[in-house]
Design an enzyme around this catalytic site. Structure first.
Site, PDB file in Angstrom:
ATOM      1  N   GLY A  37      22.825 -92.821  -9.079  1.00  0.00           N
ATOM      2  CA  GLY A  37      23.672 -92.363  -7.983  1.00  0.00           C
ATOM      3  C   GLY A  37      23.165 -91.136  -7.257  1.00  0.00           C
ATOM      4  O   GLY A  37      23.839 -90.607  -6.371  1.00  0.00           O
ATOM      5  N   VAL A  44      23.663 -87.251  -3.178  1.00  0.00           N
ATOM      6  CA  VAL A  44      24.566 -87.896  -4.124  1.00  0.00           C
ATOM      7  C   VAL A  44      25.355 -89.000  -3.431  1.00  0.00           C
ATOM      8  O   VAL A  44      25.856 -88.803  -2.320  1.00  0.00           O
ATOM      9  CB  VAL A  44      25.544 -86.856  -4.715  1.00  0.00           C
ATOM     10  CG1 VAL A  44      26.524 -87.507  -5.677  1.00  0.00           C
ATOM     11  CG2 VAL A  44      24.791 -85.727  -5.395  1.00  0.00           C
ATOM     12  N   CYS A  45      25.466 -90.149  -4.099  1.00  0.00           N
ATOM     13  CA  CYS A  45      26.295 -91.245  -3.590  1.00  0.00           C
ATOM     14  C   CYS A  45      27.740 -90.916  -3.935  1.00  0.00           C
ATOM     15  O   CYS A  45      28.186 -91.117  -5.061  1.00  0.00           O
ATOM     16  CB  CYS A  45      25.883 -92.571  -4.226  1.00  0.00           C
ATOM     17  SG  CYS A  45      26.854 -93.956  -3.615  1.00  0.00           S
ATOM     18  N   GLN A  46      28.449 -90.371  -2.970  1.00  0.00           N
ATOM     19  CA  GLN A  46      29.817 -89.937  -3.201  1.00  0.00           C
ATOM     20  C   GLN A  46      30.687 -90.443  -2.052  1.00  0.00           C
ATOM     21  O   GLN A  46      30.916 -89.736  -1.071  1.00  0.00           O
ATOM     22  CB  GLN A  46      29.862 -88.408  -3.327  1.00  0.00           C
ATOM     23  CG  GLN A  46      31.151 -87.899  -3.905  1.00  0.00           C
ATOM     24  CD  GLN A  46      31.112 -86.418  -4.198  1.00  0.00           C
ATOM     25  OE1 GLN A  46      30.321 -85.671  -3.633  1.00  0.00           O
ATOM     26  NE2 GLN A  46      31.988 -85.979  -5.076  1.00  0.00           N
TER      27      GLN A  46
END
Length: 116
Positions: A37, A44-46
């Site tokens: 992620g 960041v994959c958020q």
């Protein structure tokens, strides 16, 4: 809190725009991490902080909690590194060993843990 990431400390930067809370903050990891992620630049994959999901009522604490949850337990749905996601799904023992080695090499000592 969970192995292998609890073996070290990871620095991140939370950047707030002048338009916060109307626009989301951006989280960037400053410590290299072996995680599907987080890409190699620390992005960041958020989804919580994406423009399409952001709500002005979301607090900075919620953003941090979401970030810690992602880092603590990699999610194969929240992916920026497909290679690591595949490895986690197909060869979990290899993924976890490499994540542990990467943590030992790149993470900082945790403040509550004596250095080895």
């Amino acid at each position: 809190n969970n192995p292998p990431y609890n073996a070290g400390a990871f620095r991140f930067e939370l950047t707030f725009s002048p338009h916060y809370p109307l626009s989301p903050p951006r989280a960037t990891l400053r410590t290299s991490i072996y995680h599907p992620g987080v890409d190699t630049t620390g992005r960041v994959c958020q989804p919580l902080t994406s423009a399409q999901h952001w709500e002005a009522t979301t607090s900075a604490i919620q953003v941090l909690q979401d970030l810690l949850l992602l880092l603590d337990k990699p999610d194969t749905e929240r992916v920026l590194r497909q290679d690591l996601s595949r490895e986690l799904q197909q060869q979990p023992e290899v993924f976890w060993r490499r994540a542990e080695e990467h943590t030992h090499c790149h993470a900082e000592p945790r403040p509550d843990t004596p250095a080895s």
